[in-house]
Design an enzyme around this catalytic site. Structure first.
Site, short mmCIF file in Angstrom:
data_model
loop_
_atom_site.label_atom_id
_atom_site.label_comp_id
_atom_site.label_asym_id
_atom_site.label_seq_id
_atom_site.Cartn_x
_atom_site.Cartn_y
_atom_site.Cartn_z
CG ASP A 246 67.53 0.84 66.53
OD1 ASP A 246 67.29 1.63 67.21
OD2 ASP A 246 66.81 0.45 65.67
CE LYS B 107 73.05 6.35 66.94
NZ LYS B 107 72.41 5.12 66.50
N GLY C 120 65.50 7.18 68.55
CA GLY C 120 65.03 6.59 69.86
C GLY C 120 66.34 6.16 70.89
CG HIS C 121 69.64 7.85 71.22
ND1 HIS C 121 70.10 9.15 70.69
CD2 HIS C 121 69.57 7.30 69.87
CE1 HIS C 121 70.50 9.27 69.25
NE2 HIS C 121 70.25 8.14 69.09
CD GLN D 20 68.03 8.29 62.51
OE1 GLN D 20 68.61 9.37 61.87
NE2 GLN D 20 67.01 8.52 63.21
CB SER E 181 78.15 -1.48 76.51
OG SER E 181 76.87 -1.56 77.01
P1 IMP Z 1 62.42 7.74 58.45
O1 IMP Z 1 63.79 8.13 59.26
O2 IMP Z 1 61.48 7.75 59.65
O3 IMP Z 1 62.17 8.31 57.13
O4 IMP Z 1 62.55 6.12 58.10
C1 IMP Z 1 63.48 5.54 57.23
C2 IMP Z 1 64.22 4.16 57.88
O5 IMP Z 1 64.94 4.67 58.69
C3 IMP Z 1 63.20 3.32 58.19
O6 IMP Z 1 63.48 1.86 57.78
C4 IMP Z 1 63.15 3.43 59.64
O7 IMP Z 1 62.82 2.45 60.17
C5 IMP Z 1 64.59 3.63 59.95
N1 IMP Z 1 64.99 4.17 61.17
C6 IMP Z 1 64.71 5.81 61.34
N2 IMP Z 1 65.21 6.18 62.49
C7 IMP Z 1 65.65 4.96 63.02
C8 IMP Z 1 66.30 4.67 64.36
O8 IMP Z 1 66.56 5.70 65.16
N3 IMP Z 1 66.71 3.39 64.47
C9 IMP Z 1 66.57 2.54 63.70
N4 IMP Z 1 65.89 2.84 62.35
C10 IMP Z 1 65.48 3.90 62.29
#
Ligand code: IMP
Length: 428
Positions: free
Chosen positions: A13, A16, A40-41, A223, A413
């Site tokens: 977050d 990116k 989530g972008h 991530q 940015s």
């Molecule tokens: P998972 O990727 O759904 O297995 O979640 C594992 C950890 O990564 C959790 O703490 C999620 O909140 C975090 N996480 C997964 N994808 C994102 C992202 O795109 N942004 C921020 N945190 C993420």
């Protein structure tokens, strides 16, 4: 620089999506290399907001080839929905390519993620419940279904049938939960396969040929560094390698082909889910930054935990990723906050620590050591696209971050839109 990786230097977050979209204007190919629909972008183009989970953020630039690499786990239902949405808003998705070696995220992975998280009780990771962990687990236990398996319908049946049976046994015996009818899963995935087949390709070859032909390739991580399965705050991490090395394995490109790594740094820190977070702000200041920055998960809507910028983490991220330039995001969110703090070191008992601790229990006991800088106001940053025009206090902030991390900031940015970006030197 023909092949550049964009990587998050915090907990994801960092913005990116926006930076990838901005850089993609100059790229020929944009390649996602890991993660899945947990990402989530948010990208804003001409005031219109797009929330992308599976499709690379470069898709909103016309004429680009956008690759979903072998390191990604792809939920076809999410991907198709996103393709339909993007097309209905006037964009072309014919340039989308999905690696034949990317794994298919199935409905049983989502169910498994929910059941596993539910059974963890107080030890919950706080996953996005999108099935990411179970899909990667199946990949490594060699039970996964890959996009290449979707091409031959009979082969798919043979590979899928025993997997569904074994998942059903797991759900029933371990959790007392209902399973899936094989025909239902098979028919749904076949329908998705028919739609996606024209997009399935040998993407490693495609990407390598592009680099060899002098094309510009942008690798887009999802991530961030501290959610990396190897280098993050284990076990509170995702199941893949968002770090720069993940681009090589997740796209099938040798490290000698990579010419630069842009590390994305948000001007403060946020984290969704559980795990250590030394600079976390549990007070009013944290809440006001959360509200101003719209810090709610793009995928889950959960409020993000907020904290000051942590340069101990950033130095570690710069090393692990071999970062060659920074992109500093959301400086506008800090406007009007008053004094701005930067964590320069940790206090651990009687010691001052300047290097990120390897042991997670030590990290959990670390107290931040802060340096306080003057802030800036909304009026001072509104509409500024020229570095020489940013307020002196913000310039001081940027150069202090550069000093503490040891890497120069190429991009800054100051707003959600593609145009609200200050470029200081070329990275691409
Ligand atoms: P998972 O990727 O759904 O297995 O979640 C594992 C950890 O990564 C959790 O703490 C999620 O909140 C975090 N996480 C997964 N994808 C994102 C992202 O795109 N942004 C921020 N945190 C993420």
């Amino acid at each position: 620089m023909p092949a550049v990786i964009v990587v998050g230097m915090q907990f994801g977050d960092e913005g990116k999506g926006k930076i990838t979209d901005y850089m993609a204007e100059r790229a020929d190919l944009v390649v996602r290399y890991q993660g899945g629909s947990n990402a989530g972008h948010t990208v804003v183009v001409g005031g219109v907001e797009y929330r992308l989970h599976q499709v690379p953020s470069g898709i909103l630039n016309p004429g680009k080839i956008c690759v979903v690499g072998n390191g990604v786990v792809v939920d076809p239902s999410v991907l198709i929905k996103e393709m339909d949405d993007i097309e209905s808003r006037g964009h072309d998705v014919s340039g989308l390519r999905i690696s034949h070696a990317a794994h298919v995220l199935m409905p049983y992975h989502v169910r498994q993620d929910e059941l596993e998280e539910g059974s963890r009780g107080a030890r919950q990771i706080g996953t996005t419940r999108r099935g990411i962990g179970p899909a990667y687990t199946d990949k490594y236990s060699r039970e996964g279904i890959r996009f290449g398996d979707l091409i031959d319908e009979e082969c798919l049946r043979k590979r899928l049938e025993p997997v569904v049976a074994s998942k059903n046994r797991l759900f029933d015996r371990l959790y007392g939960a209902s399973g899936f009818g094989f025909e239902e899963v098979y028919r749904a995935v076949l329908a998705q396969a028919r739609r996606l087949r024209p997009h399935i390709a040998d993407t490693a070859r495609l990407v390598n040929n592009a680099i060899a032909g002098g094309k510009k390739v942008l690798f887009e991580g999802a991530q961030g560094t501290f959610l990396d399965i190897d280098h993050g705050t284990y076990p509170y991490v995702t199941s893949s390698n968002p770090t720069a090395g993940g681009a090589c394995t997740g796209a099938g490109v040798g490290p000698t082909r990579i010419s630069g790594v842009v590390g994305i740094v948000k001007a403060y820190t946020s984290r969704v889910g559980s795990g250590p977070f030394p600079t976390e702000l549990l007070d009013e200041k944290g809440s006001s930054i959360r509200e101003k920055g719209g810090e709610y998960g793009t995928t889950t809507g959960r409020p993000r935990r907020i904290g000051w910028l942590d340069t101990v983490m950033l130095r570690y991220a710069a090393t692990i990723n071999g970062v060659t330039a920074l992109a500093l995001t959301k400086v506008d969110t800090l406007a009007g906050t008053g004094k701005v703090k930067i964590c320069t070191a940790y206090r651990l008992g009687s010691r001052t620590v300047t290097e990120y601790p390897a042991a997670m229990d030590e990290l959990a006991r670390c107290e931040p050591v802060y340096e306080e800088l003057d802030g800036w106001s909304d009026e001072e940053v509104a509409g500024v696209t020229d570095y020489d025009r940013i307020p002196a206090s913000m310039r001081r902030f940027v150069s202090r971050v550069e000093e503490l991390v040891g890497v120069k900031a190429a991009l800054i940015s100051a707003g959600r839109d593609r145009r609200q970006t200050i470029s200081r030197f070329e990275v691409f």
